[in-house]
Design an enzyme around this catalytic site. Structure first.
Site, PDB file in Angstrom:
ATOM      1  N   ASP A 148       0.779  -1.084  -0.129  1.00 19.80           N
ATOM      2  CA  ASP A 148       0.019   0.119  -0.039  1.00 19.80           C
ATOM      3  C   ASP A 148       0.907   1.275  -0.058  1.00 19.80           C
ATOM      4  O   ASP A 148       1.858   1.257   0.637  1.00 19.80           O
ATOM      5  CB  ASP A 148      -0.838  -0.108   1.296  1.00 19.80           C
ATOM      6  N   HIS A 149       0.456   2.230  -0.601  1.00 19.86           N
ATOM      7  CA  HIS A 149       1.047   3.683  -0.362  1.00 19.86           C
ATOM      8  C   HIS A 149       2.538   3.541  -0.941  1.00 19.86           C
ATOM      9  O   HIS A 149       3.331   3.755  -0.127  1.00 19.86           O
ATOM     10  CB  HIS A 149       0.657   4.399   0.701  1.00 19.86           C
ATOM     11  N   GLU A 260      -2.867  -0.156  -8.698  1.00 20.28           N
ATOM     12  CA  GLU A 260      -3.829   0.661  -8.283  1.00 20.28           C
ATOM     13  C   GLU A 260      -2.906   1.963  -8.243  1.00 20.28           C
ATOM     14  O   GLU A 260      -1.793   2.183  -7.957  1.00 20.28           O
ATOM     15  CB  GLU A 260      -4.158   0.536  -6.755  1.00 20.28           C
ATOM     16  N   LYS A 302      -9.267   9.085  10.189  1.00 23.43           N
ATOM     17  CA  LYS A 302      -8.947   7.659  10.809  1.00 23.43           C
ATOM     18  C   LYS A 302     -10.023   7.138  11.776  1.00 23.43           C
ATOM     19  O   LYS A 302     -10.291   7.864  12.778  1.00 23.43           O
ATOM     20  CB  LYS A 302      -7.428   7.660  11.455  1.00 23.43           C
ATOM     21  N   HIS A 335     -10.244   4.155   0.466  1.00 28.85           N
ATOM     22  CA  HIS A 335      -9.134   4.150   1.591  1.00 28.85           C
ATOM     23  C   HIS A 335      -9.697   4.609   2.863  1.00 28.85           C
ATOM     24  O   HIS A 335     -10.631   5.130   2.738  1.00 28.85           O
ATOM     25  CB  HIS A 335      -8.053   4.905   1.032  1.00 28.85           C
TER      26      HIS A 335
HETATM   27 ZN    ZN Z   1      -4.963   5.793   1.237  1.00 34.34          ZN
END
Ligand code: ZN
Length: 471
Positions: A148-149, A260, A302, A335
């Site tokens: 991810d990221h 992605e 978050k 996300h």
């Molecule tokens: Zn994200």
């Protein structure tokens, strides 16, 4: 005296595999009836007819080879959900939820390099923990693995070597956020000095290619007017360049891969024109995305509910999904999905199955319920430390928590409520780096000692995350 995890027992090519735990909590892989050529891929020893192998990285790798469904694979356009687990202990609970809900493909191994750093984990740890967890809970379907990221070539290489196959390329730092609101004169002058030669184009080129064109959407034509194309080029052009560098790097690594393109961690929403120009340019450069993560309207903080008007978000989901169907299809990626229960039905409806959903910290913060019940003092200490590190953590996360609303001298019996209440929940949610560094061993000891409870917390929590997608 060891006890077996009954769900882990699985037969494959004449051999039986299962996981056991001994009195002090140490886990061990047991294999019966396997051919010598399989056994010799494991480190371990024969003991009364069975082969016993410790839970090590090498044995995780051998297990993935022996039980091939545990090897991360590509899911293409199939519906997926990622369950990022900072602790490396939660996967068996995630498995229970995926088994119960069905249909959705799991990405148990999902972590950004930034998070791995804060958790003291390597890409291999993330893959291996997911392997052992899926095996323990008897998952026999396919699994994905999301690096991810990703922002650097080095971390992409490390994740590819560890076995990740889904690469979330994030060139968001290169975006010119001011261009979202710049006046036309400023945009024109920025456009003049913008060098897009690395992706074999220029702003002038992009204007020629896209200005005045139309994308036919289900809700009507989307006309790309010249000023918006220039704005998109200036705002997102540098990210296109950086994104292509990262993508080209992965393509050169000779590993299975899918991409992605993520620009969700940026300050301003991704416009529809920007979405079109970015994806069409990637296609022109030979990149077929499986997933695109725009920055949606509103606030995705978050571990708490969505902040913003839901009707505006619904419109935003719908339109981006129409674009993804018109240009692709490819999946849209949501996300910071953690705990945004009000928006899942809208996202599920808009994307009609072409979706990827990611949660990361919710497993961490929900696991703290088990700490709250069994070692409330530890939770209070963790909260204190999280408060002390909050200013530093605020730089990387969008947060609206108000620390003055957190009781200054919370009592032991309030510990569970601190995991639930918005302000303390967010503080604990982002405080994982500092708390894991200081209390990591203690936290994991409590969770391991009460693992069935941990899995049950995960199961009930993740069913809420997954169910809206299969209704
Ligand atoms: Zn994200």
């Amino acid at each position: 005296m060891s006890t077996a995890y009954p769900d882990s027992r699985v037969e494959h090519e004449g051999a039986t595999f299962w996981l056991e735990k001994d009195a002090d909590g140490t886990k061990e892989l047991v294999i019966e009836g396997a051919e010598a050529d399989v056994l010799e891929t494991f480190e371990g020893s024969a003991d009364a007819g069975a082969f016993r192998a410790p839970v090590t990285p090498d044995n995780a790798k051998a297990l993935r080879a022996a039980l091939p469904w545990l090897t991360p694979q590509l899911f293409g356009l199939e519906m997926t959900a990622g369950t990022g687990d900072r602790l490396g202990l939660c996967t068996p609970g995630h498995v229970l939820a995926f088994k119960e809900v069905g249909t959705i493909n799991p990405v148990f191994a999902q972590q950004s390099t930034r998070e791995m750093g804060r958790c003291g984990r390597t890409p291999r740890n993330v893959i291996d923990d997911a392997t052992w967890g899926a095996f323990q809970a008897g998952w026999t379907g396919p699994v994905g693995a999301d690096a991810d990221h990703q922002k650097t070539e080095e971390s992409l290489t490390a994740c590819a070597e560890a076995g990740f196959v889904f690469f979330t390329v994030d060139p968001g730092d290169e975006m010119d956020m001011a261009a979202h609101d710049d006046d036309e004169a400023t945009l024109r002058s920025k456009a003049e000095s913008l060098d897009l030669s690395a992706v074999d184009t220029s702003v002038e080129d992009l204007v020629k290619r896209y200005a005045g064109t139309t994308v036919e959407l289900e809700s009507g034509p989307l006309v790309l007017d010249e000023a918006e194309v220039v704005r998109a080029a200036v705002k997102a052009g540098p990210a296109l360049t950086r994104g292509m560098e990262l993508i080209t790097h992965v393509k050169g690594l000779d590993v299975p891969h899918e991409f992605e393109f993520a620009i969700d961690e940026t300050d301003k929403p991704t416009t529809y024109v920007e979405h079109v120009v970015l994806v069409m340019e990637l296609q022109r450069l030979g990149v077929e995305l499986v997933s695109f993560a725009p920055r949606w309207v509103g606030q995705f903080e978050k571990g708490v509910e969505y902040i913003g008007p839901l009707d505006k978000l619904k419109e935003n989901f719908d339109k981006h999904a129409e674009i993804a169907r018109a240009l692709g299809p490819y999946k849209l990626s949501l996300h910071s999905g953690s705990d945004k229960f009000s928006i899942y039905p809208l996202f599920a409806e808009a994307t009609a199955g072409a979706s990827h959903m990611k949660t990361a910290g919710t497993s961490w913060v929900e696991a703290l319920r088990v700490i709250a019940r069994h070692d409330p003092n530890l939770l209070l200490e963790m909260l204190q430390l999280s408060l002390e590190s909050l200013e530093e953590n605020r730089h990387s996360y969008h947060l609206s928590c108000d620390v003055t609303k957190i009781p200054s001298n919370p009592k032991r019996e309030d510990a569970d409520e601190l995991v639930t209440a918005l302000d303390s929940r967010q503080v604990l949610h982002v405080g994982y780096g500092a708390t894991l560094e200081k209390y990591g061993d203690e936290i994991k000891d409590v969770l391991r000692a009460h693992e069935d409870e941990l899995y049950e917390v995960m199961r009930t929590h993740f069913i809420r995350h997954l169910e809206p997608y299969v209704r």
